[in-house]
Design an enzyme around this catalytic site. Structure first.
Site, short mmCIF file in Angstrom:
data_model
loop_
_atom_site.label_atom_id
_atom_site.label_comp_id
_atom_site.label_asym_id
_atom_site.label_seq_id
_atom_site.Cartn_x
_atom_site.Cartn_y
_atom_site.Cartn_z
CG HIS A 25 -1.87 1.15 1.25
ND1 HIS A 25 -1.82 2.12 2.21
CD2 HIS A 25 -2.86 1.53 0.41
CE1 HIS A 25 -2.75 3.03 1.98
NE2 HIS A 25 -3.40 2.70 0.89
CG HIS A 32 -0.90 5.69 -1.53
ND1 HIS A 32 -1.85 6.54 -2.04
CD2 HIS A 32 -1.59 4.68 -0.94
CE1 HIS A 32 -3.07 6.09 -1.76
NE2 HIS A 32 -2.93 4.95 -1.09
CG HIS A 41 -7.61 2.25 -2.48
ND1 HIS A 41 -6.88 2.95 -3.41
CD2 HIS A 41 -6.91 2.36 -1.31
CE1 HIS A 41 -5.80 3.48 -2.82
NE2 HIS A 41 -5.80 3.13 -1.56
CD GLU A 101 -5.46 9.76 -4.54
OE1 GLU A 101 -5.51 9.88 -5.76
OE2 GLU A 101 -4.50 9.27 -3.95
CG HIS A 140 -9.01 9.16 0.01
ND1 HIS A 140 -7.70 9.51 -0.21
CD2 HIS A 140 -8.97 7.95 0.62
CE1 HIS A 140 -6.91 8.54 0.22
NE2 HIS A 140 -7.65 7.57 0.72
CG HIS A 169 -6.72 8.55 4.91
ND1 HIS A 169 -6.13 7.39 5.38
CD2 HIS A 169 -7.27 8.19 3.72
CE1 HIS A 169 -6.31 6.40 4.52
NE2 HIS A 169 -7.01 6.86 3.50
CG HIS A 195 -10.34 3.27 1.25
ND1 HIS A 195 -10.04 3.79 0.00
CD2 HIS A 195 -9.42 3.80 2.10
CE1 HIS A 195 -8.98 4.58 0.10
NE2 HIS A 195 -8.58 4.60 1.36
CU1 CUO Z 1 -4.59 4.08 -0.04
CU2 CUO Z 1 -6.88 5.84 1.57
O1 CUO Z 1 -5.14 4.98 1.73
O2 CUO Z 1 -5.83 5.63 -0.22
#
Ligand code: CUO
Length: 681
Positions: A197, A201, A226, A338, A353, A357, A393
């Site tokens: 992961h 990113h 995701h 995002e 998104h 977080h 998510h």
């Molecule tokens: Cu991979 Cu929320 O963590 O996009």
């Protein structure tokens, strides 16, 4: 070497051979300058190999230097993001590799180590002259983000006194079974999954230089990768008699998922903040982090996205109205939700998104009155550990699903491959009946020597227990009646059959739970073809060796070719050991699905770079277009015709299914060597 022992000064020898960087005196940190070169000579005398660093004109670092070396760096923090973009640009802008090494050597002791490693990694992955280098797995350079603080402390306290063997990390160290969510902690906290992961990113940053962010179908891949995480998590939950993950529909509802990571977040030895159960989100206003998220504002933006999904129209920042079509709409929506810098209108649709977080990541101290930093969910290297990651998510995925479902079903002609019949599908695991997948635990070691500061140079590793499976293969019978040789794309998925209460899942439910297992091209000769494909060839995964290197004694030492193969994967990809859901001791029923589509319609014309293979399906190909012209998730990305009530109804002749069983055994199995150790407790 630049990544080795990131918190030790640059002039302290790095690497196993003790290579040191010979730096110009001006590169010493200001407070060390008065000590002169003596400070360096003390260390370089210990090294056997010296890399001379040339002197260059150093750019202004005032901005990124304002992040303390002892703070925790996170990409979800807007200020940190700015620093990262600044550093990445500098590193990418260096004319030659020598200049890059020089700047990196200068920055190494001045810039926050996590920020340094992030920006240098992005630069290495994107510079034409360095992109074939492999960057180390984050778990090796920052073990604190992957292994509990007690293990790190133990190494720091004991390693200089005596050699210490691999430190055993017990599986159940973050919670007990009193919390039902803990049943899937082994999955959320898996090393390989979290490295994947983070790496994803890293390859697809949402901010930074445009040429780094603007990759082919990145918004769509944000959605698809995701979604696959969710599908896999849900299969894991069902394997453990938990219902599918809830969606965070209402921001005002308390978050019942608690999380206590037991991890150090920074070199200051501070932990990621904890979150008890039933915390309510509040407005976050932390000027110190340039983070301000108002719930009411976020709700307004969510409404706007919902409207955009319903009307399939987006208001761009220049006032234009963009239609979201069946082809590129999902990509725009991904970037918008995002949000990445490719979003059509950040002011209007916000940063939903990323804000979610942050909101959860700071909910324990929303106005910074306790001077607390964020929790695990606000760091991409650790966010998948937190059970609250999934409701967030799941909600985002719901937006994508709503959008996709608003388009008509695929016509038969878009699903069929005229003249090609998949006559059979079987899964074969050695020493098992057909259509059985076998899972078990394995213990593997991970090196910590490179990540910690001022510890013994003897190799020190941790041993972790993780899920694994027997290598298996797929066998397909395919009849080609076209009358000539053709090429096809084989697409393999698996999905659960029953929910946690034992009720049969509808096709509509199964569609959202489809786990991609593999996708590959085959040449079909005229007549009957038998196709076999091994599970470790999967287009989703990177090999076991990429996650765990060569530290396992039970494993015959790798050949050079194997080692090269492992490194060439360049890090991004689902870990091979997590390809199969755990299943159950009594057997967990699943459906396997295989389809052969017409490669002529799937192909993307481009040369394929062979130096860096990633888990292509989730990570794409570096510097290339996503190598499948179909929408991601095809053929399950669209709502089927209303007459389709079951997976069987959905099948065209070029598809087939098999009922399979995933059998889990509590036995801890060593790799390859068939030595079995029975768990004693
Ligand atoms: Cu991979 Cu929320 O963590 O996009």
């Amino acid at each position: 070497l630049m990544f080795d022992r990131p918190t030790e000064p640059i002039y302290v020898p790095k690497g196993n051979q003790g290579t040191s960087f010979d730096i110009p005196q001006e590169y010493l940190r200001d407070e060390y300058q008065a000590q002169g070169m003596g400070i360096i000579n003390r260390w370089t005398s210990l090294s056997s190999n010296v890399v001379t660093v040339k002197k260059i004109a150093i750019p202004d670092l005032t901005v990124p230097e304002s992040l303390s070396r002892y703070e925790t760096f996170s990409l979800f923090n807007p200020t940190h993001r700015e620093y990262a973009a600044y550093m990445t640009k500098l590193f990418i802008g260096m004319r030659t590799v020598d200049d890059l090494v020089s700047l990196a050597a200068y920055c190494h002791d001045r810039i926050n180590p996590q920020l340094f490693a992030y920006a240098l990694s992005v630069a290495i992955l994107h510079r034409p002259d360095t992109k074939d280098l492999s960057i180390p797995a984050l778990s090796e350079i920052f073990p604190n983000k992957f292994f509990p603080s007690f293990a790190i402390r133990q190494v720091e306290v004991e390693s200089l006194i005596m050699p210490i063997g691999p430190i055993e990390i017990p599986m159940d160290h973050t919670a007990s079974d009193a919390d039902p969510e803990h049943r899937v902690a082994y999955w959320r906290e898996d090393l390989g999954i979290n490295v994947h992961h983070y790496h994803w990113h890293l390859v697809y940053p949402f901010e930074g230089p445009l040429e780094v962010v603007d990759k082919d179908r990145r918004g769509e891949l944000f959605y698809y990768m995701h979604r696959q995480i969710l599908a896999r998590y849900n299969a894991e939950r069902l394997s453990n008699k938990l219902g599918c993950v809830r969606s965070m529909k209402n921001l005002r509802d308390p978050i019942f998922e608690a999380y206590y990571s037991k991890l150090d977040s920074s070199i200051a030895g501070r932990g990621y903040a904890d979150r008890p159960t039933n915390v309510r989100l509040q407005d976050v206003d932390r000027p110190v982090d340039s983070t301000r998220v108002r719930l009411s504002e976020l709700e307004l933006r969510i409404k706007r996205v919902e409207d955009a999904v319903r009307t399939r129209q987006v208001l761009a920042s220049d006032g234009r109205v963009i239609d979201l079509d069946a082809c590129t709409g999902i990509d725009i929506l991904g970037n918008m939700l995002e949000a990445s810098i490719l979003t059509p209108n950040k002011d209007y649709y916000g940063d939903i998104h990323n804000d979610l977080h942050s909101l959860i990541g700071y909910c324990h101290d929303p106005d910074h009155r306790y001077l607390e930093s964020f929790s695990a969910i606000a760091d991409p290297a650790t966010s998948m550990r937190d059970p609250a990651f999934y409701p967030v998510h799941a909600w985002i995925d719901e937006m994508f699903t709503r959008f996709k479902d608003s388009f008509p079903a695929y016509a038969e002609s878009e699903l069929e491959f005229q003249g090609v019949h998949v006559t059979s599908l079987e899964i074969q695991t050695p020493e098992a009946d057909k259509n059985i997948l076998k899972t078990h635990w394995t213990k593997s070691r991970v090196d910590m020597t490179r990540g910690l500061a001022f510890i013994s140079r003897e190799p020190i590793s941790v041993q972790i227990q993780h899920l694994n499976h027997e290598t298996f293969h797929y066998e397909l019978g395919v009849r080609n009646n076209i009358g000539r040789e053709v090429e096809g794309t084989v697409r393999i998925f698996i999905c659960p059959v029953r929910d946690d209460l034992g009720h049969k899942l509808t096709f509509e439910q199964q569609r959202g739970l489809m786990i991609e297992m593999d996708k590959f091209t085959v040449t079909l000769k005229n007549g009957f073809n038998r196709i076999t494909r091994r599970s470790d060839e999967s287009s989703i995964t990177i090999p076991y060796e990429s996650t765990f290197r060569d530290l396992n004694e039970d494993r015959p030492s790798q050949t050079d070719a194997e080692r090269t193969l492992a490194f060439n994967f360049c890090g991004c990809g689902w870990p091979q050991h997590m390809l199969v859901p755990k299943g159950g001791v009594q057997g967990f029923p699943m459906m396997a699905f295989a389809m052969v589509s017409d490669y002529a319609l799937d192909r993307v014309d481009q040369s394929v770079n062979s130096t860096c293979r990633t888990g292509v399906s989730y990570c794409g190909l570096r510097d290339r277009k996503y190598p499948d012209a179909r929408p991601m998730g095809y053929p399950f990305d669209r709502k089927p015709k209303s007459s389709v009530k079951s997976l069987h109804d959905f099948l065209t002749p070029n598809m087939n299914v098999a009922l399979i069983t995933v059998k889990f055994s509590e036995v801890i199995k060593a790799l390859k060597v068939p030595k079995e150790i029975i768990v004693t407790n």
